[in-house]
Design an enzyme around this catalytic site. Structure first.
Site, PDB file in Angstrom:
ATOM      1  N   ASN A   1       0.803  -1.232   0.000  1.00  0.00           N
ATOM      2  CA  ASN A   1       0.000   0.000   0.000  1.00  0.00           C
ATOM      3  C   ASN A   1       0.836   1.281   0.000  1.00  0.00           C
ATOM      4  O   ASN A   1       0.471   2.261  -0.656  1.00  0.00           O
ATOM      5  CB  ASN A   1      -1.002  -0.006   1.169  1.00  0.00           C
ATOM      6  CG  ASN A   1      -0.328   0.044   2.514  1.00  0.00           C
ATOM      7  OD1 ASN A   1       0.708  -0.582   2.731  1.00  0.00           O
ATOM      8  ND2 ASN A   1      -0.909   0.780   3.422  1.00  0.00           N
TER       9      ASN A   1
ATOM     10  N   GLU B   1       3.662  -5.300  12.360  1.00  0.00           N
ATOM     11  CA  GLU B   1       2.706  -4.194  12.189  1.00  0.00           C
ATOM     12  C   GLU B   1       1.604  -4.714  11.283  1.00  0.00           C
ATOM     13  O   GLU B   1       1.866  -5.044  10.127  1.00  0.00           O
ATOM     14  CB  GLU B   1       3.385  -2.995  11.522  1.00  0.00           C
ATOM     15  CG  GLU B   1       4.499  -2.374  12.327  1.00  0.00           C
ATOM     16  CD  GLU B   1       4.032  -1.816  13.654  1.00  0.00           C
ATOM     17  OE1 GLU B   1       2.838  -1.482  13.795  1.00  0.00           O
ATOM     18  OE2 GLU B   1       4.868  -1.740  14.570  1.00  0.00           O
TER      19      GLU B   1
ATOM     20  N   CYS C   1      -3.179   1.654   6.368  1.00  0.00           N
ATOM     21  CA  CYS C   1      -3.569   0.918   7.580  1.00  0.00           C
ATOM     22  C   CYS C   1      -4.191   1.852   8.609  1.00  0.00           C
ATOM     23  O   CYS C   1      -4.937   1.414   9.469  1.00  0.00           O
ATOM     24  CB  CYS C   1      -2.361   0.214   8.162  1.00  0.00           C
ATOM     25  SG  CYS C   1      -1.019   1.366   8.511  1.00  0.00           S
TER      26      CYS C   1
ATOM     27  N   GLU D   1       7.401   0.613  16.211  1.00  0.00           N
ATOM     28  CA  GLU D   1       8.428   1.151  15.324  1.00  0.00           C
ATOM     29  C   GLU D   1       8.649   2.631  15.670  1.00  0.00           C
ATOM     30  O   GLU D   1       7.934   3.190  16.489  1.00  0.00           O
ATOM     31  CB  GLU D   1       7.982   1.024  13.865  1.00  0.00           C
ATOM     32  CG  GLU D   1       7.820  -0.415  13.423  1.00  0.00           C
ATOM     33  CD  GLU D   1       7.537  -0.540  11.926  1.00  0.00           C
ATOM     34  OE1 GLU D   1       6.673   0.196  11.419  1.00  0.00           O
ATOM     35  OE2 GLU D   1       8.197  -1.371  11.269  1.00  0.00           O
TER      36      GLU D   1
END
Ligand code: NAD
Length: 480
Positions: free
Chosen positions: A150, A248, A282, A461
């Site tokens: 994405n 993630e 996301c 992260e």
């Protein structure tokens, strides 16, 4: 026909795999290139080249490594338009978005970690009356970075930059759907003078090439971004080799809209947070929870604004809304739109395939779609669609909206819209999500921890968290 090759040991290398994978331009539905599904020989070659490079790279100081990262950043920046064009071709995202978000952020990822690590304490002291200690952080060795389609270069570099600055050598795998910007990153690394083997880029399917990385005994950590079901498979498959994992994963993010918010600011941002990149971020809002006092007004104003989005050829500057990134994903989104009707929902805007003339007549375009009337526990409200489909639900009280917001297996992000900051913070405290924005969306300070709770993530992260993930600690203790 373009052939996307692996970048191993500082050069492009032809895989001996016999399995070719077609690469599509989703906006046209046409194949423009191919890559080979890397096999065990390719992965072993990448691992051996990364192992050979490790002693040299890990012995450099952070300052020395940061020079290479800055060179890479400059190399991408110099070719920003070219990178943006390829990113738009691979994903179907509007070129303007690739130019303003994806590629600039990839540049910033390298620059940020180059600078940030210079002030990170890789060694610190802890002494008492009886002992003197120093604690060193050292790199893990060869690590793997696996990223989705994405935000291809954006997320690829978000992992690679902290892994490299911490002193690791890296094998990185982009999504097989969107490999091209990762492919030309090899050229940039060469021009930046990055020592051979420090960054290796391999291509292929997740279930073959990705799986080989996950199970490889010499790879010490996997940093993964992608779907929750894939993250769970990686969790299981890496357990034998006890790798460090950063996962993630997916989201089903609520936007909580109170009637006392700055309405115009909220409306503009909700259009963006719902439909940027065709809803394939996301962090996109997919469940809009609106206070009942403004529900009808919001529904009308939001539908009008969304209907004005310019859908079209992603390569045109004026396009605001492009295609879905692949045919399989297009089918998935369509199946959820069909489910809306079966679950008793009402489509108030969109819901159809977009038919365009000319170059994009066979592309995978779906209208931005707004739905209402679904039960909070319906599949459409519970499962991640990851496309241009948002649902509207109204709420009466703070307690009600918190319950609905939390009523999914995901917990990546949420947005809260109110002018009462005390209320915003009170609600933020009770919403299960790793990232909460009050009166904004996608505003990022890269020093902050990024990641999700529940089925959305494991680990964080960004900033210190990324450097800590890519390093291990050693305590050396002596008596006083
Ligand atoms: P995906 O899980 O299908 O693939 C992601 C990557 O993993 C790809 O490179 C793929 O080849 C690889 N992969 C697949 N199976 C694998 C396996 N068994 N072993 C090793 N690697 C494997 O995800 P996708 O469809 O590319 O991306 C969409 C998903 O990513 C959505 O769920 C979205 O929410 C999520 N995402 C999350 C974040 C975040 O930061 N939390 C950011 C972007 C996207």
């Amino acid at each position: 026909m373009e052939l996307v090759q692996n970048f191993i040991g500082g050069q492009y290398i032809a895989s001996d795999s016999k399995n070719f994978i077609d690469i599509y331009e989703p906006a046209t539905g046409e194949i423009y290139g191919q890559l080979k599904d890397s096999n065990a020989n390719d992965i072993n070659l990448a691992v051996s080249s990364a192992k050979t490079a490790f002693p040299i790279w890990s012995n450099l100081t952070v300052k020395e490594r940061s020079v290479y990262l800055n060179n890479i950043a400059d190399g991408i920046e110099t070719r920003l338009d070219e990178f943006a064009e390829f990113e738009s071709r691979d994903t179907g995202k509007p070129i303007a978005l690739a130019r303003s978000l994806d590629i600039p952020r990839s540049v910033i990822n390298f620059k940020f970690f180059a600078e940030y690590a210079n002030n990170f304490e890789f060694k610190f002291y802890l002494n008492s009356k009886t002992s003197q200690n120093y604690i060193n952080r050292f790199p893990l060795g060869v690590v793997a970075c696996i990223s989705p389609w994405n935000l291809p270069l954006y997320l690829f570099t978000w992992k690679i930059a902290p892994a490299l600055i911490s002193g690791n050598t890296v094998i990185a795998k982009p999504s097989e759907f969107t490999p091209y910007t990762a492919f030309i990153l090899g050229d940039v690394c060469k021009e930046a003078g990055l020592p051979p083997g420090v960054l290796n880029i391999v291509n292929g399917k997740g279930s073959t090439c990705g799986d080989l990385l996950v199970k490889h005994k010499e790879i010490k950590a996997i940093s993964f971004t992608g779907g929750t079901s894939t993250g769970k498979v990686i969790f299981e498959n890496s357990s034998n080799s006890l790798k460090k994992l950063s996962l993630e994963m997916g989201g089903k993010n609520p936007a909580i809209i109170f009637d006392d918010c700055d309405y115009e600011l909220m409306l503009d941002n909700i259009v963006r947070s719902s439909f940027s990149n065709q809803g394939q971020i996301c962090l996109c809002s997919s469940r809009l929870l609106i206070e009942n006092t403004i529900y009808e007004k919001f529904k009308n104003d939001f539908s009008l604004k969304v209907s004005e989005l310019l859908i079209g050829d992603p390569s045109k500057d004026e396009t605001q809304f492009g295609s879905i990134a692949s045919e399989s994903h297009f089918q998935k989104v369509v199946s959820y739109i069909e489910l809306v009707k079966k679950e008793g929902g009402k489509i108030i805007l969109g819901g159809q395939k977009v038919e365009l003339e000319g170059r994009c007549s066979n592309g995978w375009f779906i209208e931005p779609t707004i739905v209402e009337g679904l039960d909070p526990l319906s599949k459409v409200n519970q499962e991640e669609i990851f496309g241009p489909v948002v649902t509207l639900q109204s709420f009466k009280t703070e307690a009600d909206v918190i319950e609905v917001a939390n009523n999914t297996d995901y917990g990546l992000s949420a947005t809260i819209w109110t002018d009462d900051i005390e209320k915003g913070e009170r609600v933020a405290k009770q919403v299960d999500a790793g990232v909460i924005w009050i009166n904004c969306w996608l505003l990022r300070d890269l020093r902050t921890p990024f990641g999700g709770v529940k089925n959305s993530g494991l680990g964080r992260e960004g900033g210190d968290d990324a450097i800590k993930f890519f390093t291990e600690q050693k305590n050396v203790c002596m008596p006083v």
